[in-house]
Every structure is written in C-alpha cells, then in structure tokens.
Scaffold this active site. Structure first.
Site, PDB file in Angstrom:
ATOM      1  N   TYR A 237       0.816  -1.213   0.000  1.00 60.00           N
ATOM      2  CA  TYR A 237       0.000   0.000   0.000  1.00 60.00           C
ATOM      3  C   TYR A 237       0.851   1.264   0.000  1.00 60.00           C
ATOM      4  CZ  TYR A 237      -2.865   3.746   2.022  1.00 60.00           C
ATOM      5  OH  TYR A 237      -3.474   4.949   2.282  1.00 60.00           O
ATOM      6  N   LYS A 241       1.507   3.982  -3.071  1.00 60.16           N
ATOM      7  CA  LYS A 241       1.095   5.370  -2.864  1.00 60.16           C
ATOM      8  C   LYS A 241       2.284   6.313  -3.025  1.00 60.16           C
ATOM      9  CE  LYS A 241      -2.422   6.869  -1.709  1.00 60.16           C
ATOM     10  NZ  LYS A 241      -3.554   7.421  -2.540  1.00 60.16           N
TER      11      LYS A 241
END
Length: 491
Positions: A237, A241
């Site tokens: 994640y 990002k």
C-alpha cells in the site's frame, strides 16, 4: 497566501471526484452539498460496467449511507432534486487511460466544464495484489493528472495520499516530496516502468502456466510485498502510494497540484455528526477485537505516539487547500495529523478502550455483556514470539504428536495452526505502525490554518481542521467508541 470565501468559491464550480465510494470521498461530497447546494456539478467516478450500475452504486453506496441523514433532514424532499441536478455518477476506472469513461459525451462535457479534480481513488489494503495496487495507487494517480491537464478549465489537482509514504522513517518527518528513482534504503533506483513490466510478465507467466485464481491472487500479493521491501517500504500500500506521488511530481510540470497526506484516519469528530465511520480502519480492528473479548494481549510500544486524525478534519483541510491553491502554481504537500500538535500514545488508546467497554460492554450472542480486562502489553517482537511459544506453540506441537495416533484431533490441530498463522501474519503486517517512532511535521498545514483564520473569518469554524483543539477523552469515549460499535461491530 490570499483567498476568499469558500462558500462563494464553491458556487457554480464543477468538480470531479475519483474513488467516490471511498470513506473520505463520501464525507467530502456530503460536506459540499451541505454547505453549498449551488455547486454546479459534482462528477463522481465509479467503477461500474455502465451508467445504470453507476447510478445504483451512487444510491446504495453513497447517498443511502447514514452519513447523509443530516443532509436529508436539512433538505427533506428537495434532496432528491438537488442530487439529480448536481451529482453526475460516471462509469469508469481510474486505472485506465481517460479514466476508463464509458460515456464520451460526459467526457467531453467535463473536459470543457471542470474546475478542479480531486483524486481520492486508492486501494488501502496493506497486502493488496501488486497489479491492483499499482493500477489504483500509482497508474491511477498518473491518469488523474493526465486527465486534469487536458481539461480546458481545470486549475488544480488535489491528490489524497498517506503520511506513511515515509516508510519506516523515524524522528521528525518533513512534508517533503519523493522523486522518481527514490528509494528508502541502499537498493538501486526505483523505475516505475520496470515495475509495470515485472507485473505484466508475472501475470503472463501465471496465466500461461494454468495457475488457479487463488494461486494468482497469492503470488501477486507476495510479489507486492517483495517489491516494496526491496525498495525500503514495509507494505504494498504505502509503496504504491509513494510511487503515485512520484509520478505526479515528475509529470505535472507547471500544472498546479497539491498532495494531502492524512495519518491514521478515524471516525468523524463533529460533522455531519460525531462518530461516523465505514469499514474497520487500522486501530479499529484492535477496538473490535478488544470489545468482543477476543484480544488478551496487545503488541505495541505503549509510549509511542499513535497519529490519529478524525475524517472530517481531513476533509476540511482538503477543501481549504483546494480553495487556497486554485489557479496558483504550486506543489505543496500537507501532512494532516495530530502527532505534533496534540499527540496521544498507544497507552492512551488502551485506557480509552478499557474505560469505554467497561461502561458500555458489548452484548455477545448469548445475550450477556462481554467483560473486558486490561490486556497484557508486549513491547517487542521477541516478547511476542516468547508469549506465542509458551501459550500456543507447545500445545500445537502436542496436538501434532497426538494426531499421529488419533485422527480425532486433526481438526483441532489444523484450526489452531490456522489461527496462529493468521495472528503472526497480521502482527508482521502491522508491526511497522505498532512500533512507529516518527512524528509528522505539519508546518505547511499550520501555515494553511493561519491563512484560513486570516482570510475566512466566520467560515474558519465551518472548515475547522486544527487537531490541537480536539479533546481526545471526549472524542474516544463519546464519539469514536459509540461509532465503532454502531458501524463496525458485527454479530
């Protein structure tokens, strides 16, 4: 930094919101409609096969949520006509070029009419499949930027990221940007095109080899974690990002773009009412387990600051940043968190949980209240493994031995083994945040708050985003605790 009324700014403006069914995006949409029903259009990009499916998702996953009850009370029967006139659900996909828009008429309309694009689209699963996370969090950011740059009137892209793109950094973490090729360790430079090729090659290899759906799922999840750790990020994640921020920084040129990095987002503090949340967020998984009496030990550095921030504060910061930077060359990054201005620790969270569930115990399936106790706190991974070995692993080995003579115990062994593996996996996944030793600089955000106080007058209260004035005792015991029980607990 000079800017005028937010209410006046929003009047007759058209905005595009990607990731419209997400937690923060819904709160953003509700706030805009509540404070300025004269907004021109709010286009919502929804992953859907066609326009009918997009409309269904709008009704079921956005407007139909309890979040919109204050809006329904305010406008009554007029709300349906406001939504019909102002909200445009669009079937599309941020992972695809042109945002995967199914309706070319709406695409042309937006390219001539849009004023601002807000990219909320993301997958927030720490251990997401690499192909999905790369598509949503990295390639999706690039597509949102590209679409914004091609629109005639768009003068700002607001990209919602996460403060934890910093990886496992410690100390005072500044509001700095990442560049293409950056790494957080000594590995060779990161190349996003190469990451895309790695993903495509692995998928082709799996499909050609006849891999099952589950095998593809597991392999792609493992690949994401592996690639993240090669470059110094703890999970898929935050890695994807971070790459999303990199592509915006690299390709935006002089196009105005603002990146907002919230920390751990929790339920609403004030608006539209206290305690609304959706899904089980990071710390709420612990709250649910504790309230139901399932957590007997807790792994964390109790003295470590846990940076939580209510969702409505984040959305207000996004709105103020949008107005402050509209039509102004910029590439500012805003940390929106509490660790500098109003810090709390894991010990505080432990106390709040104990106080709340002692006073308001969860009623179990048997109709009896669940009694909570202060849990045993393990302050290192070594202590966790020792605790696990003493409490469970000896029993597991005993069951394994017994099953060689009596198959009756095989099911018990398999069940316990599965639970232990699950717990170990979750602990490893969340370890970087349970022992996080950083606090997030919010100098840019504090400057934005000062500008809001100077420029907005009475509107500064309407768009309040200063965590310094959040009373954590009141918030966790009167808003967040009841909110988690109402929206996250399931029987």
């Amino acid at each position: 930094m000079e800017f005028g009324s937010i209410i006046q700014f929003l009047e007759n403006k058209s905005v595009l919101v990607t990731g419209a069914t997400g937690f923060l995006a819904k709160i953003f949409v509700e706030k805009i409609l509540r404070v300025q029903p004269k907004v021109k259009k709010i286009y919502l990009l929804l992953r859907a096969a066609d326009a009918n499916t997009a409309h269904e998702r709008l009704q079921n996953e956005i407007i139909g949520k309890d979040l919109f009850r204050v809006l329904k009370e305010k406008y009554g029967t007029n709300l349906n006509s406001i939504i019909k006139d102002k909200i445009v659900p669009l079937a599309g996909d941020v992972c695809l070029p042109d945002l995967g828009l199914k309706d070319s008429n709406f695409r042309e309309e937006m390219m001539s009419e849009l004023d601002v694009v807000l990219n909320f689209a993301a997958t927030t699963d720490f251990n997401e499949r690499y192909d999905i996370a790369l598509g949503a969090n990295t390639i999706g950011a690039m597509h949102a930027l590209s679409f914004s740059q091609r629109c005639a009137k768009v003068n700002l892209l607001v990209h919602v990221s996460t403060a934890y793109v910093c990886g496992e950094s410690s100390g005072f973490i500044r509001e700095n940007s990442y560049r293409l090729g950056d790494t957080l360790n000594s590995a060779s430079g990161l190349n996003i095109d190469e990451e895309k090729r790695i993903v495509e090659a692995k998928l082709n290899e799996l499909r050609t080899g006849g891999a099952t759906k589950q095998e593809i799922e597991e392999t792609m999840r493992d690949l994401g974690m592996k690639r993240a750790k090669v470059y110094g990020w703890p999970n898929t994640y935050v890695f994807t990002k971070a790459m999303g921020e990199m592509v915006i920084g690299h390709f935006k040129g002089k196009f105005p773009a603002v990146i907002v990095r919230p920390t751990m987002v929790t339920s609403t503090c004030k608006e539209p009412f206290p305690g609304w949340l959706e899904g089980v967020k990071t710390i709420d998984a612990l709250t649910v387990g504790y309230g139901k009496g399932r957590i007997t030990c807790f792994l964390a550095d109790e003295t470590a600051v846990v940076d939580v921030i209510p969702a409505d504060i984040v959305v207000n910061a996004i709105i103020v940043a949008m107005v402050a930077h509209y039509n102004r060359p910029s590439h500012l990054i805003y940390h929106v968190g509490s660790s500098v201005r109003n810090p709390i620790t894991y010990a505080n969270l432990h106390d709040y949980g104990y106080q709340y569930f002692t006073k308001e115990p969860w009623i179990g399936k048997d109709g009896k209240p669940v009694k909570v106790r202060r849990v045993k706190v393990l302050n290192s991974m070594d202590s966790f493994h020792r605790y696990l070995a003493i409490r469970y692993l000896l029993l597991l080995k005993g069951l394994k031995l017994v099953t060689t003579f009596c198959q009756h115990f095989e099911g018990m062994y398999n069940d316990l083994n599965r639970k232990i593996n699950l717990v170990v996996g979750l602990v490893e996944l969340y370890r970087p945040y349970l022992f996080f030793q950083g606090v997030f600089d919010d100098t840019n955000t504090e400057n934005l708050r000062a500008a809001a106080r100077k420029n907005l007058g009475v509107e500064s209260d309407m768009f309040f985003f200063d965590p310094k004035y959040v009373n954590w005792d009141d918030y966790f015991l009167s808003a967040h605790g009841p909110g988690v029980v109402k929206y996250a607990f399931k029987r």
